[in-house]
Design a protein around this motif. Structure first.
Motif, PDB file in Angstrom:
ATOM      1  N   HIS A  41       1.211   0.573 -13.948  1.00  0.00           N
ATOM      2  CA  HIS A  41       2.034  -0.584 -14.304  1.00  0.00           C
ATOM      3  C   HIS A  41       3.391  -0.136 -14.827  1.00  0.00           C
ATOM      4  O   HIS A  41       4.378  -0.863 -14.676  1.00  0.00           O
ATOM      5  N   GLN A  56     -12.054  -5.121   0.648  1.00  0.00           N
ATOM      6  CA  GLN A  56     -12.587  -5.858  -0.495  1.00  0.00           C
ATOM      7  C   GLN A  56     -11.888  -7.201  -0.650  1.00  0.00           C
ATOM      8  O   GLN A  56     -12.535  -8.241  -0.861  1.00  0.00           O
ATOM      9  N   GLU A  57     -10.561  -7.203  -0.546  1.00  0.00           N
ATOM     10  CA  GLU A  57      -9.792  -8.439  -0.701  1.00  0.00           C
ATOM     11  C   GLU A  57     -10.071  -9.402   0.447  1.00  0.00           C
ATOM     12  O   GLU A  57     -10.151 -10.616   0.244  1.00  0.00           O
ATOM     13  N   VAL A  62      -3.498  -1.479  -8.462  1.00  0.00           N
ATOM     14  CA  VAL A  62      -4.889  -1.122  -8.213  1.00  0.00           C
ATOM     15  C   VAL A  62      -4.976   0.348  -7.818  1.00  0.00           C
ATOM     16  O   VAL A  62      -4.255   0.807  -6.921  1.00  0.00           O
ATOM     17  N   GLU A  98      -0.623  -7.060 -10.101  1.00  0.00           N
ATOM     18  CA  GLU A  98      -1.770  -6.162 -10.060  1.00  0.00           C
ATOM     19  C   GLU A  98      -1.326  -4.788  -9.580  1.00  0.00           C
ATOM     20  O   GLU A  98      -0.538  -4.675  -8.636  1.00  0.00           O
ATOM     21  N   MET A 131      -7.115   2.601  -5.932  1.00  0.00           N
ATOM     22  CA  MET A 131      -8.197   2.522  -4.960  1.00  0.00           C
ATOM     23  C   MET A 131      -7.678   3.006  -3.616  1.00  0.00           C
ATOM     24  O   MET A 131      -6.467   2.971  -3.358  1.00  0.00           O
ATOM     25  N   HIS A 168      -9.518  -1.247  -0.478  1.00  0.00           N
ATOM     26  CA  HIS A 168      -8.961  -2.419  -1.170  1.00  0.00           C
ATOM     27  C   HIS A 168      -8.765  -3.572  -0.206  1.00  0.00           C
ATOM     28  O   HIS A 168      -9.125  -4.724  -0.511  1.00  0.00           O
ATOM     29  N   THR A 189       0.822  -7.247  -5.345  1.00  0.00           N
ATOM     30  CA  THR A 189      -0.213  -6.264  -5.644  1.00  0.00           C
ATOM     31  C   THR A 189       0.223  -4.919  -5.083  1.00  0.00           C
ATOM     32  O   THR A 189       0.652  -4.838  -3.928  1.00  0.00           O
ATOM     33  N   TYR A 214       0.852  -1.184   0.000  1.00  0.00           N
ATOM     34  CA  TYR A 214       0.000   0.000   0.000  1.00  0.00           C
ATOM     35  C   TYR A 214       0.892   1.241   0.000  1.00  0.00           C
ATOM     36  O   TYR A 214       1.650   1.486   0.934  1.00  0.00           O
ATOM     37  N   CYS A 247      -1.204  -1.031  -4.407  1.00  0.00           N
ATOM     38  CA  CYS A 247      -2.442  -0.267  -4.341  1.00  0.00           C
ATOM     39  C   CYS A 247      -2.150   1.149  -3.859  1.00  0.00           C
ATOM     40  O   CYS A 247      -1.414   1.343  -2.887  1.00  0.00           O
TER      41      CYS A 247
END
Length: 400
Positions: free
Chosen positions: A242, A262-263, A252, A250, A254, A259, A231, A210, A233
């Motif tokens: 990217h 959600q995960e 993201v 990934e 968000m 996030h 991932t 994060y 985020c």
């Protein structure tokens, strides 16, 4: 042989020409762990290594011989003497290597192993010391090849047959490489009548980062080398790209707390997941850390100075987190290796993550890190790495 299946594509496509040597068991100090494999073609070409050079030549010779005879063999290598006359490991350990022609594994199994997006599993029968067997391939105890010859066939007693599936299944679910021994409990000595080599792969462990910045970009690249599913985020579109994180599976865009929620609700956060917070902003990192520290995760770390860390701890306490939860937070993040650049910091963070995961597998707290020169015993002795010792509060760098 599952450790490098992607490298074995041409072997699986032409099994008649290839043999696979797989480390089955190790003891003492050895260069490579159980499950490490090497492929050998009938013209001497090799893929991979099982020892880093110590016994490579002998393993190649054994593989070429098994290709000629079609026999499955188990070879043991111990310490090599100083004059180099004996073949063995100069590091002083012991290793057992299973050498098997690929053609002895049914083509249907080889096809399944090559399927993309699958977590392959393989159970092979190991030769017993007193009676070589055919190295058949099994899945959850069900033989997929023809039975061994009458001379080597062993009939399982009822109790061994009944627990075979459970023991093999447990080893498969655990992941990695294991030897499952089946004993005949109907006899007083309970002799081992079957030895199964159980290999399985698991989905890559997740690393969720994060906060998108130079440190996250370096951490993504380093974690990719360890086979992590990464991932990244961030709520800022200019950084969560990217292009900045080419090694991430990934990226993201968000709010980090949204996030993570959600995960978690989707069941994609589990005990193998590591979370690293690099946001430097309490609006983002506090809600993430509050939820992450209440969960059963492999690792939770946060970047920041000691002042930032103390303020963060006060806020988390005020939010209702107890000391047992706060003790799971690795902050300031990373091992104290004198790192300064993003690439160095990434190595420091992953080194701490590996240390914590190794200790967790042993069921103890991670020890204070030391150099190998400072300690005695086998180089790969995880018991020493996992010794429960208190860590100094000054044992981590304070990165801004």
């Amino acid at each position: 042989m599952l450790d490098r299946l992607t490298d074995y594509a041409e072997c699986l496509a032409d099994p008649d020409r290839w043999a696979i040597a797989t480390i089955v068991e190790v003891s003492g100090s050895v260069p490579r762990p159980a499950g490490t494999s090497m492929a050998v073609r009938d013209d001497g070409r090799t893929i991979g290594s099982v020892s880093g050079g110590c016994v490579e030549g002998a393993v190649v010779d054994a593989a070429l011989e098994c290709l000629r005879t079609g026999e499955v063999e188990l070879h043991s290598f111990g310490y090599a003497d100083d004059d180099g006359i004996s073949i063995g490991l100069m590091c002083g350990g012991d290793v057992r290597v299973l050498v098997q022609p690929l053609r002895t594994i049914p083509s249907g199994i080889l096809s399944e192993l090559a399927l993309p997006g699958r977590a392959p599993r393989l159970v092979r029968e190991l030769p017993l010391d007193d009676a070589a067997r055919d190295g058949g391939v099994l899945t959850f105890g069900r033989r997929l090849t023809t039975e061994p010859s009458a001379r080597t066939r062993v009939l399982l007693p009822t109790e061994a047959a009944s627990d075979l599936d459970d023991r093999v299944r447990a080893a498969l679910e655990l992941g990695g490489t294991h030897v499952v021994e089946i004993a005949d409990r109907s006899q007083p000595e309970c002799p081992v009548i079957r030895r199964l080599l159980v290999e399985s792969t698991t989905t890559p462990a997740r690393l969720v980062i994060y906060g998108a910045n130079d440190f996250s970009a370096a951490l993504v690249q380093a974690a990719a080398l360890l086979g992590r599913h990464v991932t990244v985020c961030d709520a800022r579109p200019v950084f969560a790209t990217h292009a900045r994180h080419p090694g991430a599976q990934e990226v993201v865009l968000m709010h980090p707390a949204e996030h993570l929620a959600q995960e978690t609700d989707a069941g994609r956060i589990d005990a193998r997941t590591a979370i690293v917070v690099l946001t430097h902003d309490p609006r983002f990192d506090l809600p993430v850390l509050d939820r992450a520290l209440r969960a059963d995760l492999a690792y939770v770390g946060a970047m920041g100075s000691r002042m930032t860390h103390e303020k963060r701890m006060q806020e988390l306490r005020a939010g209702g987190l107890g000391e047992e939860h706060l003790a799971r937070l690795h902050s300031p993040i990373g091992l104290d290796v004198g790192a300064r650049t993003p690439a160095e910091v990434a190595v420091s963070i992953l080194a701490e993550l590996i240390l914590v995961e190794t200790a967790a597998r042993a069921g103890v707290s991670a020890a204070s890190p030391r150099t190998l020169r400072e300690v005695s015993g086998d180089v790969h002795d995880t018991r020493r790495v996992c010794a429960a010792e208190p860590r100094s509060p000054e044992g981590a760098m304070a990165w801004m």
